[in-house]
Motif scaffolding. Structure first.
Motif, PDB file in Angstrom:
ATOM      1  N   UNK A  46       0.805  -1.220   0.000  1.00  0.00           N
ATOM      2  CA  UNK A  46       0.000   0.000   0.000  1.00  0.00           C
ATOM      3  C   UNK A  46       0.834   1.265   0.000  1.00  0.00           C
ATOM      4  N   UNK A  47       2.110   1.149   0.306  1.00  0.00           N
ATOM      5  CA  UNK A  47       2.969   2.335   0.267  1.00  0.00           C
ATOM      6  C   UNK A  47       4.400   1.931  -0.038  1.00  0.00           C
ATOM      7  N   UNK A  48       4.905   2.397  -1.165  1.00  0.00           N
ATOM      8  CA  UNK A  48       6.298   2.156  -1.531  1.00  0.00           C
ATOM      9  C   UNK A  48       7.146   3.397  -1.270  1.00  0.00           C
ATOM     10  N   UNK A  49       6.594   4.325  -0.519  1.00  0.00           N
ATOM     11  CA  UNK A  49       7.234   5.624  -0.321  1.00  0.00           C
ATOM     12  C   UNK A  49       6.558   6.653  -1.196  1.00  0.00           C
ATOM     13  N   UNK A  50       6.307   7.840  -0.656  1.00  0.00           N
ATOM     14  CA  UNK A  50       5.647   8.922  -1.397  1.00  0.00           C
ATOM     15  C   UNK A  50       4.300   8.474  -1.959  1.00  0.00           C
ATOM     16  N   UNK A  51       3.611   7.615  -1.202  1.00  0.00           N
ATOM     17  CA  UNK A  51       2.259   7.162  -1.551  1.00  0.00           C
ATOM     18  C   UNK A  51       2.213   6.276  -2.799  1.00  0.00           C
ATOM     19  N   UNK A  52       3.329   5.718  -3.224  1.00  0.00           N
ATOM     20  CA  UNK A  52       3.304   4.753  -4.311  1.00  0.00           C
ATOM     21  C   UNK A  52       2.702   3.436  -3.842  1.00  0.00           C
ATOM     22  N   UNK A  53       2.304   2.590  -4.782  1.00  0.00           N
ATOM     23  CA  UNK A  53       1.697   1.320  -4.426  1.00  0.00           C
ATOM     24  C   UNK A  53       1.834   0.334  -5.583  1.00  0.00           C
ATOM     25  N   UNK A  54       1.608  -0.949  -5.290  1.00  0.00           N
ATOM     26  CA  UNK A  54       1.514  -1.966  -6.336  1.00  0.00           C
ATOM     27  C   UNK A  54       0.647  -3.121  -5.864  1.00  0.00           C
ATOM     28  N   UNK A  55       0.146  -3.893  -6.814  1.00  0.00           N
ATOM     29  CA  UNK A  55      -0.646  -5.091  -6.500  1.00  0.00           C
ATOM     30  C   UNK A  55      -0.373  -6.173  -7.549  1.00  0.00           C
ATOM     31  N   UNK A  56      -0.130  -7.391  -7.086  1.00  0.00           N
ATOM     32  CA  UNK A  56       0.060  -8.537  -7.969  1.00  0.00           C
ATOM     33  C   UNK A  56      -1.108  -9.489  -7.768  1.00  0.00           C
ATOM     34  N   UNK A  57      -1.830  -9.756  -8.836  1.00  0.00           N
ATOM     35  CA  UNK A  57      -2.967 -10.669  -8.811  1.00  0.00           C
ATOM     36  C   UNK A  57      -2.667 -11.847  -9.722  1.00  0.00           C
ATOM     37  N   UNK A  58      -2.760 -13.046  -9.187  1.00  0.00           N
ATOM     38  CA  UNK A  58      -2.568 -14.265  -9.979  1.00  0.00           C
ATOM     39  C   UNK A  58      -3.925 -14.949 -10.130  1.00  0.00           C
ATOM     40  N   UNK A  59      -4.287 -15.239 -11.370  1.00  0.00           N
ATOM     41  CA  UNK A  59      -5.608 -15.764 -11.679  1.00  0.00           C
ATOM     42  C   UNK A  59      -5.509 -17.185 -12.230  1.00  0.00           C
TER      43      UNK A  59
END
Length: 215
Positions: A46-59
């Motif tokens: 939810x926070x990579x610094x300076x409000x950055x973010x990422x999400x990995x979804x495997x389907x």
């Protein structure tokens, strides 16, 4: 990594899942204020610094989606308008989730894995950077992954070398889905080696089980 990033900059989703789960386990077990989460939509930071973010979804079917944003590096507006990262995306994408992200202007990059390769929309020539490297350089670098994971232990520098080796070994087990309770315990208990707070092993075990990396 290219600027702006390209699909070939991302490693195989099985490897990314192992890395993401390992980072989430260590951070959640060692830091009460963790920025990582695992839910039905995937692994989040939810926070990579300076409000950055990422999400990995495997389907199902070996498909995956990786998305996020780096506010400092995702320069993805053209003529004052955010580009449409979902234009022409395949039918199987988790459209409800992604449209909510898009409505919140949360995207700096969206990549999807299908037919043995990562894909994204064709970027306009004016787009200089999508922020993937700033938000998640670990998707294309084993060394970045190791460094980020070890930083979650918050231990003296002299211990980092042994911790790095342990993280690398665990990530291999996670990719092969051959980790067990002993391996999970050893991974997070290393944070207690220098007398720091005892890690929450139960939290790490829960993440490992729900992520499907246990044998």
């Amino acid at each position: 990594m290219h600027t702006p990033s390209r699909p070939e900059d991302l490693d195989h989703p099985e490897l990314l899942w192992a890395r993401a789960v390992t980072m989430a386990m260590v951070d959640a077990a060692c830091n009460p204020g963790t920025e990582f989460a695992l839910d039905d939509d995937g692994v989040w930071c939810h926070s990579t610094g300076a409000c950055g973010w990422w999400r990995l979804t495997v389907l199902d079917g070996g498909r995956a989606v990786f998305c996020g944003q780096d506010p400092d590096g995702s320069r993805t507006h053209v003529d004052g308008e955010q580009i449409d990262f979902l234009a022409g995306g395949p039918d199987w994408l988790p459209w409800g989730l992604l449209r909510d992200d898009a409505a919140g202007n949360l995207f700096g990059f969206v990549y999807w894995w299908e037919d043995g390769a990562w894909h994204r929309i064709p970027y306009p020539q004016e787009l200089e950077e999508d922020g993937l490297e700033g938000a998640a350089a670990w998707v294309g670098s084993h060394e970045e992954f190791l460094g980020l994971t070890v930083s979650s232990y918050d231990v003296p520098y002299r211990l980092e070398r042994s911790l790095t080796a342990g993280v690398a070994r665990f990530a291999e087990l996670a990719r092969e889905r051959k980790a067990d309770a002993d391996a999970v315990t050893a991974l997070v208990a290393a944070a207690h080696a220098d007398g720091g707070p005892a890690p929450r092993i139960d939290v790490a075990l829960d993440i490992a089980a729900r992520a499907g990396i246990l044998a």
